[in-house]
Structures are given as structure tokens and as C-alpha cells.
Scaffold this motif. Structure first.
Motif, PDB file in Angstrom:
ATOM      1  N   GLY A  63       0.805  -1.210   0.000  1.00 43.24           N
ATOM      2  CA  GLY A  63       0.000   0.000   0.000  1.00 43.24           C
ATOM      3  C   GLY A  63       0.840   1.262   0.000  1.00 43.24           C
ATOM      4  O   GLY A  63       0.519   2.229  -0.704  1.00 43.24           O
ATOM      5  N   VAL A  64       1.917   1.282   0.793  1.00 43.54           N
ATOM      6  CA  VAL A  64       2.794   2.460   0.851  1.00 43.54           C
ATOM      7  C   VAL A  64       3.397   2.737  -0.528  1.00 43.54           C
ATOM      8  O   VAL A  64       3.392   3.875  -1.009  1.00 43.54           O
ATOM      9  N   VAL A  65       3.878   1.693  -1.174  1.00 43.48           N
ATOM     10  CA  VAL A  65       4.455   1.859  -2.514  1.00 43.48           C
ATOM     11  C   VAL A  65       3.394   2.354  -3.493  1.00 43.48           C
ATOM     12  O   VAL A  65       3.626   3.275  -4.291  1.00 43.48           O
ATOM     13  N   GLY A  66       2.203   1.769  -3.420  1.00 42.05           N
ATOM     14  CA  GLY A  66       1.132   2.164  -4.323  1.00 42.05           C
ATOM     15  C   GLY A  66       0.710   3.609  -4.130  1.00 42.05           C
ATOM     16  O   GLY A  66       0.483   4.341  -5.102  1.00 42.05           O
ATOM     17  N   VAL A  67       0.603   4.047  -2.866  1.00 37.65           N
ATOM     18  CA  VAL A  67       0.201   5.423  -2.568  1.00 37.65           C
ATOM     19  C   VAL A  67       1.222   6.417  -3.115  1.00 37.65           C
ATOM     20  O   VAL A  67       0.856   7.408  -3.763  1.00 37.65           O
ATOM     21  N   ILE A  68       2.496   6.169  -2.859  1.00 39.35           N
ATOM     22  CA  ILE A  68       3.535   7.120  -3.257  1.00 39.35           C
ATOM     23  C   ILE A  68       3.684   7.179  -4.779  1.00 39.35           C
ATOM     24  O   ILE A  68       3.667   8.264  -5.381  1.00 39.35           O
ATOM     25  N   VAL A  69       3.795   6.022  -5.405  1.00 41.24           N
ATOM     26  CA  VAL A  69       3.984   5.994  -6.857  1.00 41.24           C
ATOM     27  C   VAL A  69       2.725   6.490  -7.574  1.00 41.24           C
ATOM     28  O   VAL A  69       2.795   7.360  -8.454  1.00 41.24           O
ATOM     29  N   GLY A  70       1.563   5.955  -7.184  1.00 41.58           N
ATOM     30  CA  GLY A  70       0.320   6.350  -7.841  1.00 41.58           C
ATOM     31  C   GLY A  70      -0.044   7.792  -7.574  1.00 41.58           C
ATOM     32  O   GLY A  70      -0.494   8.512  -8.471  1.00 41.58           O
ATOM     33  N   GLY A  71       0.172   8.243  -6.321  1.00 41.53           N
ATOM     34  CA  GLY A  71      -0.163   9.617  -5.967  1.00 41.53           C
ATOM     35  C   GLY A  71       0.659  10.621  -6.750  1.00 41.53           C
ATOM     36  O   GLY A  71       0.140  11.643  -7.216  1.00 41.53           O
ATOM     37  N   ARG A  72       1.932  10.336  -6.911  1.00 44.79           N
ATOM     38  CA  ARG A  72       2.807  11.256  -7.641  1.00 44.79           C
ATOM     39  C   ARG A  72       2.519  11.251  -9.138  1.00 44.79           C
ATOM     40  O   ARG A  72       2.404  12.303  -9.771  1.00 44.79           O
ATOM     41  N   LEU A  73       2.382  10.055  -9.715  1.00 44.09           N
ATOM     42  CA  LEU A  73       2.085   9.966 -11.145  1.00 44.09           C
ATOM     43  C   LEU A  73       0.706  10.557 -11.451  1.00 44.09           C
ATOM     44  O   LEU A  73       0.515  11.220 -12.475  1.00 44.09           O
ATOM     45  N   GLY A  74      -0.248  10.326 -10.535  1.00 44.79           N
ATOM     46  CA  GLY A  74      -1.584  10.873 -10.739  1.00 44.79           C
ATOM     47  C   GLY A  74      -1.586  12.388 -10.751  1.00 44.79           C
ATOM     48  O   GLY A  74      -2.260  13.023 -11.566  1.00 44.79           O
ATOM     49  N   TYR A  75      -0.803  12.977  -9.852  1.00 41.73           N
ATOM     50  CA  TYR A  75      -0.712  14.444  -9.808  1.00 41.73           C
ATOM     51  C   TYR A  75      -0.129  14.972 -11.114  1.00 41.73           C
ATOM     52  O   TYR A  75      -0.612  15.952 -11.684  1.00 41.73           O
ATOM     53  N   MET A  99       0.703  15.589  -4.689  1.00 41.22           N
ATOM     54  CA  MET A  99       0.196  14.217  -4.660  1.00 41.22           C
ATOM     55  C   MET A  99      -1.301  14.257  -4.966  1.00 41.22           C
ATOM     56  O   MET A  99      -2.000  15.196  -4.589  1.00 41.22           O
ATOM     57  N   SER A 100      -1.777  13.252  -5.647  1.00 43.25           N
ATOM     58  CA  SER A 100      -3.195  13.161  -5.997  1.00 43.25           C
ATOM     59  C   SER A 100      -3.813  11.960  -5.302  1.00 43.25           C
ATOM     60  O   SER A 100      -3.290  10.837  -5.401  1.00 43.25           O
ATOM     61  N   PHE A 101      -4.955  12.190  -4.601  1.00 43.17           N
ATOM     62  CA  PHE A 101      -5.605  11.046  -3.966  1.00 43.17           C
ATOM     63  C   PHE A 101      -6.056  10.045  -5.009  1.00 43.17           C
ATOM     64  O   PHE A 101      -5.872   8.832  -4.839  1.00 43.17           O
ATOM     65  N   HIS A 102      -6.684  10.529  -6.082  1.00 40.85           N
ATOM     66  CA  HIS A 102      -7.218   9.613  -7.088  1.00 40.85           C
ATOM     67  C   HIS A 102      -6.096   8.813  -7.754  1.00 40.85           C
ATOM     68  O   HIS A 102      -6.265   7.635  -8.065  1.00 40.85           O
ATOM     69  N   GLY A 103      -4.933   9.452  -7.952  1.00 45.78           N
ATOM     70  CA  GLY A 103      -3.784   8.717  -8.459  1.00 45.78           C
ATOM     71  C   GLY A 103      -3.294   7.702  -7.449  1.00 45.78           C
ATOM     72  O   GLY A 103      -2.952   6.568  -7.795  1.00 45.78           O
ATOM     73  N   GLY A 104      -3.272   8.113  -6.170  1.00 43.05           N
ATOM     74  CA  GLY A 104      -2.879   7.195  -5.117  1.00 43.05           C
ATOM     75  C   GLY A 104      -3.813   6.002  -5.034  1.00 43.05           C
ATOM     76  O   GLY A 104      -3.375   4.864  -4.800  1.00 43.05           O
ATOM     77  N   LEU A 105      -5.109   6.249  -5.244  1.00 39.74           N
ATOM     78  CA  LEU A 105      -6.085   5.158  -5.229  1.00 39.74           C
ATOM     79  C   LEU A 105      -5.797   4.162  -6.345  1.00 39.74           C
ATOM     80  O   LEU A 105      -5.822   2.944  -6.126  1.00 39.74           O
ATOM     81  N   LEU A 106      -5.505   4.677  -7.535  1.00 34.18           N
ATOM     82  CA  LEU A 106      -5.170   3.780  -8.648  1.00 34.18           C
ATOM     83  C   LEU A 106      -3.896   3.007  -8.351  1.00 34.18           C
ATOM     84  O   LEU A 106      -3.794   1.816  -8.680  1.00 34.18           O
ATOM     85  N   GLY A 107      -2.929   3.673  -7.708  1.00 31.80           N
ATOM     86  CA  GLY A 107      -1.702   2.992  -7.337  1.00 31.80           C
ATOM     87  C   GLY A 107      -1.952   1.880  -6.330  1.00 31.80           C
ATOM     88  O   GLY A 107      -1.394   0.782  -6.443  1.00 31.80           O
ATOM     89  N   VAL A 108      -2.819   2.148  -5.355  1.00 28.61           N
ATOM     90  CA  VAL A 108      -3.158   1.141  -4.355  1.00 28.61           C
ATOM     91  C   VAL A 108      -3.922  -0.020  -4.993  1.00 28.61           C
ATOM     92  O   VAL A 108      -3.697  -1.187  -4.653  1.00 28.61           O
ATOM     93  N   ILE A 109      -4.824   0.291  -5.925  1.00 30.84           N
ATOM     94  CA  ILE A 109      -5.565  -0.771  -6.618  1.00 30.84           C
ATOM     95  C   ILE A 109      -4.591  -1.703  -7.340  1.00 30.84           C
ATOM     96  O   ILE A 109      -4.720  -2.934  -7.277  1.00 30.84           O
ATOM     97  N   LEU A 114      -1.611  -6.929  -7.296  1.00 31.11           N
ATOM     98  CA  LEU A 114      -0.373  -7.701  -7.244  1.00 31.11           C
ATOM     99  C   LEU A 114      -0.318  -8.544  -5.969  1.00 31.11           C
ATOM    100  O   LEU A 114       0.067  -9.721  -6.004  1.00 31.11           O
ATOM    101  N   PHE A 115      -0.725  -7.959  -4.842  1.00 30.66           N
ATOM    102  CA  PHE A 115      -0.753  -8.694  -3.576  1.00 30.66           C
ATOM    103  C   PHE A 115      -1.687  -9.896  -3.682  1.00 30.66           C
ATOM    104  O   PHE A 115      -1.350 -11.006  -3.256  1.00 30.66           O
ATOM    105  N   ALA A 116      -2.898  -9.668  -4.234  1.00 31.36           N
ATOM    106  CA  ALA A 116      -3.886 -10.743  -4.359  1.00 31.36           C
ATOM    107  C   ALA A 116      -3.341 -11.884  -5.217  1.00 31.36           C
ATOM    108  O   ALA A 116      -3.508 -13.066  -4.888  1.00 31.36           O
ATOM    109  N   ARG A 117      -2.677 -11.536  -6.298  1.00 26.62           N
ATOM    110  CA  ARG A 117      -2.131 -12.562  -7.193  1.00 26.62           C
ATOM    111  C   ARG A 117      -1.059 -13.386  -6.489  1.00 26.62           C
ATOM    112  O   ARG A 117      -1.033 -14.615  -6.602  1.00 26.62           O
ATOM    113  N   ARG A 118      -0.183 -12.711  -5.761  1.00 27.22           N
ATOM    114  CA  ARG A 118       0.921 -13.430  -5.100  1.00 27.22           C
ATOM    115  C   ARG A 118       0.440 -14.257  -3.916  1.00 27.22           C
ATOM    116  O   ARG A 118       1.070 -15.259  -3.567  1.00 27.22           O
TER     117      ARG A 118
END
Length: 268
Positions: A63-75, A99-109, A114-118
Motif C-alpha cells: 500500500g505504501v508503494v502504491g500510494v507514493i507511486v500512484g499519488g505522484r504519477l496521478g498528480y 500528490m493526488s488522492f485519485h492517483g494514489g487510489l489507482l496505485g493502491v488498486i 499484485l498482492f492478491a495474485r501473489r
């Protein structure tokens, strides 16, 4: 009327080491997630499904990785695509903010997929598990926004008891403390609703749908009190970028809610 307290952005200074309030709010957010997710894992429906303390810790990392990467790319993509396409390396300069919440959400998704698959779990089982643990982190982030005196609200009636002047805005106009509105709505209120709703087993996808509908609706409402980004202003239909990003979120939540009900019905 009130005046923003003008907090020092540095919460703790130990020689050359400076710890900012915003960094502390992120730590609080992650700590609350860890606590709430462990409580979720202990609930009968998840304990029986084999959720463990290690799963929770792994979820936090993803989740931390998803929030940071997705939030930044989303912004960069949603708010300043031209600027960052011209200077792509600036996307890496997260210390400059943005940072963008909506981008962070996509990153977390993506991280949850990936977590679910593994872990060999269904994607919606994972998102249903995570959803009620998210709003307290959002609440913590809005407190960080308020301390920093950023993302202030639109002009308010000076007679409003809690109207506040934000000197950072460059004017003495009384404004809505929209960061606190969002703290109360998409943070505390959404947490209480989702936590109570998810205490009992629900159809797969129903809790995730409730999160999308709840956050999207509450954020859409709060945007009427939040000053639009100066470089964007209001877009079509006098809606902000935040509101437009909430529309597909709510529609996806409604679709997921309907699908989960039909899936239960067909299973019978």
C-alpha cells in the motif's frame, strides 16, 4: 474571524535532521492502517479465511508503494501533464510536493491486485479487507494539509464563526477551512460508516463498492468548499478537477454494488 495559526512545518529538529509535520501525518496514517488491519484480520470471516499478521504487514508495504507511486504519477498526469511531460525527471522530486488522492487510489488498486495474485486471493476479497482501514489515513493527511496551510477553502461569509484567513493564499479573505471539512467527511464519517457496515460478512465487492460511493460522494461535496487549483480553475459545468475525478469513482462503486448483489443472487 479566525486566522490560520501558521504552524512551523518542521515538527522536530535534531541538529541537521528535520522531521516535518506532513511526514508525521503519513506515519500516523500507516500506523492506524496497521492497527485497524490487524483488527480486521481477527474478525471471524477473515480469520477463517486464513488472514495473518504477516499478510497485514505485507499489505502495508504494498500500500505504501502504491500510494507514493500512484499519488505522484496521478498528480503529474491529472493536474500538470504539460509541465511534467516537458520535465519528466521532476516527477521524482516528491519533496517539492504534489500528490493526488485519485492517483494514489489507482496505485493502491494496482498494488492490491499484485498482492492478491501473489497470495492466491481474489482481488475483491483484498479490497473489501482494506477499504475500512483507509479513511483514517485520509483524515491524517487532511490534518497535514491544515497544518501546512495548503489546499485552503473558497471564500466564506465573514459572519461564519469558523471562517478563517489563510495568509498563504496571498489575501486576507476569510475562507472555509476545507481541510477540516474533508477530515470530518471523507476521514472520520466515512471510517465510522464503513467500519460498522463491514463488521458482518457482506457479499464480495460490496464493502469496496461502498467505499467508492462514499468517498466519491463526500469528496465531491467537499470540493464545493475547497478552492480549485489556481492553474486549473473550474472546468466544465463549473466543476473542479477533483469533482470530475469523483464521477467515475462513484459510478464504478454503484456498478460494483449492483454486481455484487447479482452475483449473490445467481449463486443461490
Amino acid at each position: 474571524m479566525l486566522v490560520h495559526p501558521q504552524f512551523d512545518p518542521v515538527a522536530i529538529a535534531l541538529g541537521p535532521v528535520q522531521i516535518h509535520w506532513y511526514g508525521l501525518t503519513y506515519l500516523v496514517a500507516f500506523g492506524l492502517f496497521l492497527l485497524l488491519a490487524r483488527l480486521r484480520a481477527a474478525q471471524p470471516q477473515f480469520a477463517q479465511a486464513g488472514w495473518t499478521k504477516q499478510d497485514v504487514e505485507d499489505l502495508l508495504f504494498y500500500g505504501v508503494v502504491g500510494v507514493i507511486v500512484g499519488g505522484r504519477l496521478g498528480y503529474a498526469l491529472f493536474y500538470k501533464p504539460g509541465e511534467y511531460l516537458a520535465h519528466p525527471l521532476e516527477i521524482l522530486q516528491v519533496w517539492k510536493g504534489g500528490m493526488s488522492f485519485h492517483g494514489g487510489l489507482l496505485g493502491v488498486i494496482g498494488a492490491m491486485a499484485l498482492f492478491a495474485r501473489r497470495k492466491g486471493r481474489s482481488f475483491l476479497e483484498v479490497t473489501d479487507f482494506v477499504a475500512p482501514c483507509v479513511p483514517t489515513g485520509l483524515a491524517s493527511g487532511r490534518i497535514g494539509n491544515f497544518i501546512n496551510g495548503e489546499l485552503w477553502g473558497r471564500a466564506a461569509d465573514p459572519s461564519l464563526p469558523w471562517a478563517m484567513v489563510f495568509p498563504q493564499s496571498g489575501s486576507l479573505t476569510p475562507r472555509h477551512p476545507s481541510q477540516l471539512y474533508q477530515f470530518a467527511l471523507e476521514g472520520l464519517l466515512l471510517f465510522v460508516v464503513l467500519w460498522l457496515y463491514s463488521r458482518h460478512p457482506r457479499p464480495t465487492g460490496r464493502v469496496s463498492g461502498a467505499f467508492l460511493i462514499g468517498y466519491g460522494s463526500l469528496r465531491f461535496t467537499a470540493e464545493y468548499f475547497r478552492e480549485p487549483d489556481s492553474f486549473l480553475g473550474l472546468l466544465a459545468l463549473n466543476m473542479s478537477m477533483g469533482q470530475w475525478l469523483c464521477v467515475p469513482m462513484v459510478l464504478a462503486g454503484i456498478g460494483l454494488w449492483i454486481w455484487s448483489g447479482r452475483a449473490v443472487g445467481s449463486a443461490r
